[in-house]
Scaffold this active site. Structure first.
Site, mmCIF file in Angstrom:
data_model
loop_
_atom_site.group_PDB
_atom_site.id
_atom_site.type_symbol
_atom_site.label_atom_id
_atom_site.label_comp_id
_atom_site.label_asym_id
_atom_site.label_seq_id
_atom_site.Cartn_x
_atom_site.Cartn_y
_atom_site.Cartn_z
ATOM 1 C CD GLU A 191 -2.937 -1.561 0.526
ATOM 2 O OE1 GLU A 191 -3.583 -0.568 0.183
ATOM 3 O OE2 GLU A 191 -2.756 -2.696 0.271
ATOM 4 C CE LYS A 206 -5.561 -8.812 1.664
ATOM 5 N NZ LYS A 206 -4.442 -8.605 1.328
ATOM 6 N N GLY A 302 -1.909 -6.378 -6.999
ATOM 7 C CA GLY A 302 -1.413 -5.779 -8.272
ATOM 8 C C GLY A 302 -2.594 -5.801 -9.225
HETATM 9 N N1 HSE Z 1 -1.041 -4.677 0.171
HETATM 10 C C1 HSE Z 1 -1.728 -5.997 -0.061
HETATM 11 C C2 HSE Z 1 -0.475 -6.957 -0.092
HETATM 12 C C3 HSE Z 1 -2.305 -6.161 -1.124
HETATM 13 O O1 HSE Z 1 0.743 -6.481 0.012
HETATM 14 O O2 HSE Z 1 -0.768 -8.318 -0.203
HETATM 15 C C4 HSE Z 1 -3.856 -5.439 -1.210
HETATM 16 O O3 HSE Z 1 -4.724 -6.471 -0.259
#
Ligand code: HSE
Length: 428
Positions: A191, A206, A302
């Site tokens: 991020e 998540k 991505g």
């Molecule tokens: N920034 C997160 C990662 C991806 O590095 O997995 C988006 O959830």
């Protein structure tokens, strides 16, 4: 053929990729879904930001909230991000106005998913969020559809590419933390403010979403969260010598009708499947009955991987597949007890940096005995130049509360040089 009018709001890396993908693949998507996806409007914070496609007056919406009001729009794809502010306003307005919503916004769903799903259900529209959990890894739809037959007992895995990339690069490439983090940002995984990647909050969001899907429960915020900021190269090297890798893992499991949610760096056997998942990859492991263990591994972030997930959601809506957002009607979702991990048992790795003086080891082991924690292995690495020593202890399975007590009690002793470390071990 039927048509579905779409507005994309948010044109950063992901929104732009999705827009171009939809233009290019409109025909094949129409054939596969028997409905034509039409991009009616796009909107973003800035129209003038440099992009590699043209924005005509006809397609541009000055006020993104008009997408939620427009009679011409059936589906809004929200790619603004963040649990509050514009993203929240747009998604609430859209669902209240009976528009389908597709979002990649894990923070929003983890915080407001329950109330949003009630509005979606009442208004008989979709709220889809495959892209919010592990990018291109198709875990949300797998839980809602392909694994529908199963009683899920446990979900765990690597849910953050940035922290996995950092830990595996520190291990394999002998690089330091900041160097590796810069690379993760360059590749578009981290991020822009990577604190949520590093402090475990990204995984926690998540995991909360996955828990509710796995256990048919409401989203619950009782969760133990630790990030990777305190992991030193020394811990990674020690783990290696002991036959382990260190990974930032998320776990949610049901034990005696209670759910335990936790995110923390974990020592896992080098021979385990999850130890082999390096770099920015994610992996989600599900234990269910009757299926047994299922594993889905792939790109967790991505623009391209995330677009794959967004198109899966959009296609489901094109096909008219209206589902409950959390797989089951809100009336049927359960209020299950979520428990603190204090009472759960783990074996663990503890590291103490101490002055190399008489009586230290017996003082430490006495504290273990006083807390009913049994020692499995003990290693002492003296540093003659500094007059210090590193004591590494692997415990037998012990109560988390007791392990933490040891860290606190030994941490206050006169011989301690640095805050002691505790890393839980997982043997699955
Ligand atoms: N920034 C997160 C990662 C991806 O590095 O997995 C988006 O959830």
């Amino acid at each position: 053929m039927k048509k579905l009018n779409i507005a994309i709001v948010g044109l950063g890396n992901i929104g732009s990729y999705l827009y171009k993908y939809l233009i290019k693949n409109k025909k094949i998507l129409a054939k596969k879904n028997n409905c034509i996806p039409i991009i009616k409007f796009i909107s973003a914070k800035s129209r003038n930001r440099k992009r590699d496609f043209k924005i005509t007056d006809k397609i541009w919406l000055n006020n993104y909230l008009d997408a939620a009001k427009s009679k011409e729009i059936d589906l809004i794809v929200e790619l603004i991000g963040g649990a509050e502010g514009p993203a929240k306003k747009l998604v609430f307005d859209a669902l209240k106005n009976k528009k389908h919503v597709v979002t990649a916004n894990k923070a929003l769903i983890a915080k407001y998913g329950d109330v949003l799903s009630k509005i979606a259900e009442k208004n008989k529209v979709n709220l889809e969020f495959e892209a919010s959990v592990c990018g291109g890894v198709p875990i949300v739809r797998s839980l809602k559809e392909s694994l529908i037959a199963n009683k899920i007992i446990k979900v765990f895995g690597i849910f953050n590419g940035t922290s996995n990339y950092i830990l595996s690069s520190m291990d394999n490439q002998n690089k330091n933390f900041n160097e590796v983090l810069n690379n993760a940002q360059k590749y578009g995984y981290a991020e822009s403010n990577p604190s949520a990647d590093l402090n475990g909050e990204d995984v926690a969001a998540k995991l909360k979403i996955l828990s509710s899907l796995c256990f048919n429960s409401f989203i619950n915020h009782k969760i133990h969260v630790e990030g990777i900021k305190d992991i030193d190269k020394e811990d990674i090297d020690n783990a290696n010598k002991l036959g382990y890798k260190i990974k930032l893992l998320g776990f949610s499991e049901i034990i005696n009708k209670k759910i335990y949610q936790r995110v923390h760096p974990t020592l896992i056997k080098k021979s385990s499947y999850i130890a082999s998942i390096d770099g920015v990859l994610n992996a989600v492991i599900i234990d269910g009955k009757p299926v047994g263990r299922s594993i889905i591994q792939g790109e967790g972030a991505g623009p391209s991987a995330t677009t794959s997930a967004l198109i899966s959601d959009i296609s489901s809506i094109l096909r008219g597949n209206i589902k409950f957002p959390f797989s089951i009607s809100n009336k049927e979702r359960k209020k299950i007890n979520f428990s603190e991990i204090r009472e759960r048992y783990f074996s663990a790795y503890l590291r103490f940096e101490v002055k190399d003086i008489q009586g230290v080891l017996s003082n430490i082991t006495k504290t273990f005995a006083n807390n009913n924690v049994s020692i499995k292995r003990i290693i002492q690495n003296p540093n003659k130049n500094k007059g210090s020593s590193s004591i590494i202890i692997i415990t037998h399975s012990s109560k988390d509360k007791s392990l933490n007590k040891i860290i606190k009690q030994v941490g206050n002793k006169y011989f301690i040089i640095k805050k002691p470390k505790l890393i839980r071990i997982d043997d699955n």
